[in-house]
Design a protein around this motif. Sequence first.
Motif, mmCIF file in Angstrom:
data_model
loop_
_atom_site.group_PDB
_atom_site.id
_atom_site.type_symbol
_atom_site.label_atom_id
_atom_site.label_comp_id
_atom_site.label_asym_id
_atom_site.label_seq_id
_atom_site.Cartn_x
_atom_site.Cartn_y
_atom_site.Cartn_z
ATOM 1 N N PHE A 97 -7.647 25.005 -81.172
ATOM 2 C CA PHE A 97 -6.331 25.519 -81.536
ATOM 3 C C PHE A 97 -6.243 25.829 -83.028
ATOM 4 O O PHE A 97 -5.547 26.771 -83.438
ATOM 5 N N VAL A 98 -6.927 25.052 -83.843
ATOM 6 C CA VAL A 98 -7.007 25.384 -85.272
ATOM 7 C C VAL A 98 -7.625 26.766 -85.437
ATOM 8 O O VAL A 98 -7.162 27.589 -86.242
ATOM 9 N N TYR A 99 -8.673 27.028 -84.675
ATOM 10 C CA TYR A 99 -9.294 28.361 -84.692
ATOM 11 C C TYR A 99 -8.314 29.428 -84.210
ATOM 12 O O TYR A 99 -8.189 30.492 -84.820
ATOM 13 N N ILE A 100 -7.594 29.156 -83.108
ATOM 14 C CA ILE A 100 -6.661 30.136 -82.567
ATOM 15 C C ILE A 100 -5.575 30.482 -83.580
ATOM 16 O O ILE A 100 -5.247 31.654 -83.799
ATOM 17 N N SER A 101 -5.001 29.468 -84.209
ATOM 18 C CA SER A 101 -3.864 29.697 -85.110
ATOM 19 C C SER A 101 -4.269 30.345 -86.423
ATOM 20 O O SER A 101 -3.455 31.023 -87.058
ATOM 21 N N GLY A 102 -5.525 30.163 -86.842
ATOM 22 C CA GLY A 102 -5.927 30.700 -88.139
ATOM 23 C C GLY A 102 -6.868 31.876 -88.106
ATOM 24 O O GLY A 102 -7.054 32.569 -89.115
ATOM 25 N N SER A 103 -7.468 32.150 -86.940
ATOM 26 C CA SER A 103 -8.529 33.161 -86.892
ATOM 27 C C SER A 103 -8.020 34.572 -87.142
ATOM 28 O O SER A 103 -8.743 35.403 -87.716
ATOM 29 N N ALA A 104 -6.787 34.886 -86.742
ATOM 30 C CA ALA A 104 -6.272 36.240 -86.962
ATOM 31 C C ALA A 104 -6.212 36.556 -88.449
ATOM 32 O O ALA A 104 -6.563 37.661 -88.880
ATOM 33 N N PHE A 105 -5.769 35.580 -89.242
ATOM 34 C CA PHE A 105 -5.653 35.799 -90.686
ATOM 35 C C PHE A 105 -7.025 35.761 -91.362
ATOM 36 O O PHE A 105 -7.275 36.521 -92.302
ATOM 37 N N MET A 141 -10.520 26.111 -92.287
ATOM 38 C CA MET A 141 -10.507 26.151 -90.832
ATOM 39 C C MET A 141 -11.714 25.421 -90.259
ATOM 40 O O MET A 141 -11.593 24.612 -89.319
ATOM 41 N N GLY A 142 -12.901 25.674 -90.804
ATOM 42 C CA GLY A 142 -14.106 25.021 -90.311
ATOM 43 C C GLY A 142 -14.087 23.518 -90.513
ATOM 44 O O GLY A 142 -14.487 22.758 -89.623
ATOM 45 N N ALA A 143 -13.605 23.074 -91.679
ATOM 46 C CA ALA A 143 -13.551 21.643 -91.950
ATOM 47 C C ALA A 143 -12.573 20.951 -91.002
ATOM 48 O O ALA A 143 -12.845 19.840 -90.514
ATOM 49 N N ALA A 144 -11.449 21.590 -90.725
ATOM 50 C CA ALA A 144 -10.464 21.003 -89.807
ATOM 51 C C ALA A 144 -11.020 20.928 -88.390
ATOM 52 O O ALA A 144 -10.819 19.929 -87.677
ATOM 53 N N VAL A 167 5.814 33.166 -88.583
ATOM 54 C CA VAL A 167 5.215 33.626 -87.329
ATOM 55 C C VAL A 167 4.340 32.533 -86.732
ATOM 56 O O VAL A 167 4.329 32.311 -85.512
ATOM 57 N N GLN A 168 3.595 31.822 -87.568
ATOM 58 C CA GLN A 168 2.792 30.707 -87.078
ATOM 59 C C GLN A 168 3.675 29.612 -86.477
ATOM 60 O O GLN A 168 3.248 28.886 -85.578
ATOM 61 N N ALA A 169 4.923 29.509 -86.961
ATOM 62 C CA ALA A 169 5.857 28.517 -86.405
ATOM 63 C C ALA A 169 6.155 28.803 -84.938
ATOM 64 O O ALA A 169 6.401 27.877 -84.155
ATOM 65 N N THR A 170 6.133 30.086 -84.539
ATOM 66 C CA THR A 170 6.350 30.397 -83.118
ATOM 67 C C THR A 170 5.224 29.827 -82.263
ATOM 68 O O THR A 170 5.442 29.469 -81.107
ATOM 69 N N LEU A 171 4.044 29.729 -82.843
ATOM 70 C CA LEU A 171 2.908 29.138 -82.147
ATOM 71 C C LEU A 171 3.044 27.615 -82.079
ATOM 72 O O LEU A 171 2.841 26.999 -81.032
ATOM 73 N N THR A 172 3.437 27.026 -83.209
ATOM 74 C CA THR A 172 3.600 25.576 -83.261
ATOM 75 C C THR A 172 4.689 25.105 -82.304
ATOM 76 O O THR A 172 4.524 24.123 -81.576
ATOM 77 N N VAL A 173 5.825 25.817 -82.296
ATOM 78 C CA VAL A 173 6.928 25.456 -81.404
ATOM 79 C C VAL A 173 6.493 25.573 -79.948
ATOM 80 O O VAL A 173 6.847 24.729 -79.108
ATOM 81 N N PHE A 174 5.734 26.599 -79.646
ATOM 82 C CA PHE A 174 5.249 26.782 -78.273
ATOM 83 C C PHE A 174 4.391 25.600 -77.844
ATOM 84 O O PHE A 174 4.520 25.087 -76.721
ATOM 85 N N VAL A 175 3.535 25.135 -78.713
ATOM 86 C CA VAL A 175 2.649 24.026 -78.374
ATOM 87 C C VAL A 175 3.443 22.731 -78.206
ATOM 88 O O VAL A 175 3.179 21.928 -77.297
ATOM 89 N N ILE A 176 4.434 22.515 -79.079
ATOM 90 C CA ILE A 176 5.281 21.326 -78.938
ATOM 91 C C ILE A 176 6.027 21.367 -77.606
ATOM 92 O O ILE A 176 6.137 20.356 -76.900
ATOM 93 N N ALA A 210 -2.901 22.174 -86.392
ATOM 94 C CA ALA A 210 -2.664 23.535 -86.871
ATOM 95 C C ALA A 210 -1.702 23.545 -88.048
ATOM 96 O O ALA A 210 -1.885 24.313 -89.007
ATOM 97 N N TRP A 211 -0.671 22.690 -87.998
ATOM 98 C CA TRP A 211 0.300 22.644 -89.102
ATOM 99 C C TRP A 211 -0.358 22.140 -90.379
ATOM 100 O O TRP A 211 -0.160 22.715 -91.461
ATOM 101 N N ILE A 212 -1.139 21.053 -90.275
ATOM 102 C CA ILE A 212 -1.810 20.518 -91.462
ATOM 103 C C ILE A 212 -2.754 21.561 -92.046
ATOM 104 O O ILE A 212 -2.810 21.775 -93.268
ATOM 105 N N THR A 213 -3.502 22.231 -91.188
ATOM 106 C CA THR A 213 -4.444 23.246 -91.661
ATOM 107 C C THR A 213 -3.720 24.398 -92.345
ATOM 108 O O THR A 213 -4.167 24.891 -93.391
#
Length: 430
Positions: A250-258, A392-395, A67-76, A379-382
């Motif tokens: 964006f790191v916050y956006i991609s990880g905050s839901a989880f 998330m905070g460190a990234a 599901v996170q891949a749908t976010l990554t693909v959108f950004v690319i 976001a992918w590395i994180t």
Amino acid sequence: MSITQSSSRTAPIPARPSVREHGARRARLGLVLLLGSLSAFGALTIDMYVPAMPSMAQQLATDASAVQATLTVFVIGLALGQVLAGPLSDAWGRRAPLLIGLGIYVIGSLGCALAPSVEWLIAARLIQSLGAATGTVLARAIARDLHSGTAMTRFLSTLMLVNGLAPVLAPVLGAQLLTWASWRAVFGVLVGIGTLLLLAVIAFLPESLPAHRRRPARTDAVLSGFGRLLADADLRRHVLAAALMFSAVFVYISGSAFVLQDLHGLSALEFGLVFGANGLGIVIAGWVNGRIVGRWASEATLLRGSLLVAAIGGLAVTACAFLRAPLPLLLVALFVTVSMLGPVLADATSLALAEHGDSAGTASSLQGMLQFLLAALAAWITSQLGTGPGIMGAAMTACVLLALLPLLVADLRRRRRCGPGSADARCRRG
């Protein structure tokens, strides 16, 4: 038709000037709302479906990383689409690429709503992102067509007021939709929004780039234009600052839901409210930036100060995670960091485009491409390192510090090179 005086005692009639002024203010407000909505396209399309990501993984029988891949693909796709839309708009004008892009966006959104599998969804998100890219890049280019200098910074800060409403309203709306409908309804709403914006551009947005200012769309001319922009060290630093600050958010956006829903137990609605509060922070910080820039501080000073505040907030997020601080403290730290996106994007964009009005579309696309490619990479590395708040905070902190460091190094070099009252133009640039 002129108004004449019948005697020296007759005062000029102010009706017609006041009507023109009122019309001009109303036209400016309409332009701000439309360009702000277009510049918020990417954020809107991301933020509205973020609360649905956990349920999407369940209903599509897949895992969180898919599901996170749908976010990554959108950004690319946003990055690639801007590389195409920016130079084409310098050659064709702004309206034609914008209308084509909005049509593509509507088609892609419809494909997302009908997706039977996560693979289908990923493909439709790519199409959707290519269309959304035109609104994101051309809103900045049109702003540069119409304004320059501090006036452009203030205009961009005003756009951030509208742009910031996307993270305020989108997750709340998405969460509300999820209370009575499936995640597919979110993309159905995006179909409607894309259609409304398409009609608004047709009806109300005139061409901002006259024919005599357009540049050829030949491949060699486009590559030469990118090369000329990349040779500008100031542009590189400011584009990088905007891109890395966006990457932190964006790191916050991609990880905050989880982090906030799965680890801290927030409901989809509660998460939407938290997400919206952080978006409100972007609006407030952008508004303040627009009021004080050019009066109390320059774009360069505000940019560095905003990045410093964001870095402190990122460190606080990391500390909250490792010290197991109460959730309210974590939310405050996130609010501080995310809020700085408003002033950083306005100031960095204004400084990056200041010397490149003749190629605003290409320069804007360069910023957008780097912005979204770095965001996808971050976001992918994180996500590979984990989904915890500490990671998330460190990234986020690392992204902000990488944005701030080149600016501080350039300041030190400038101080060594330039004495008081130097006539060198480079010494006066941010």
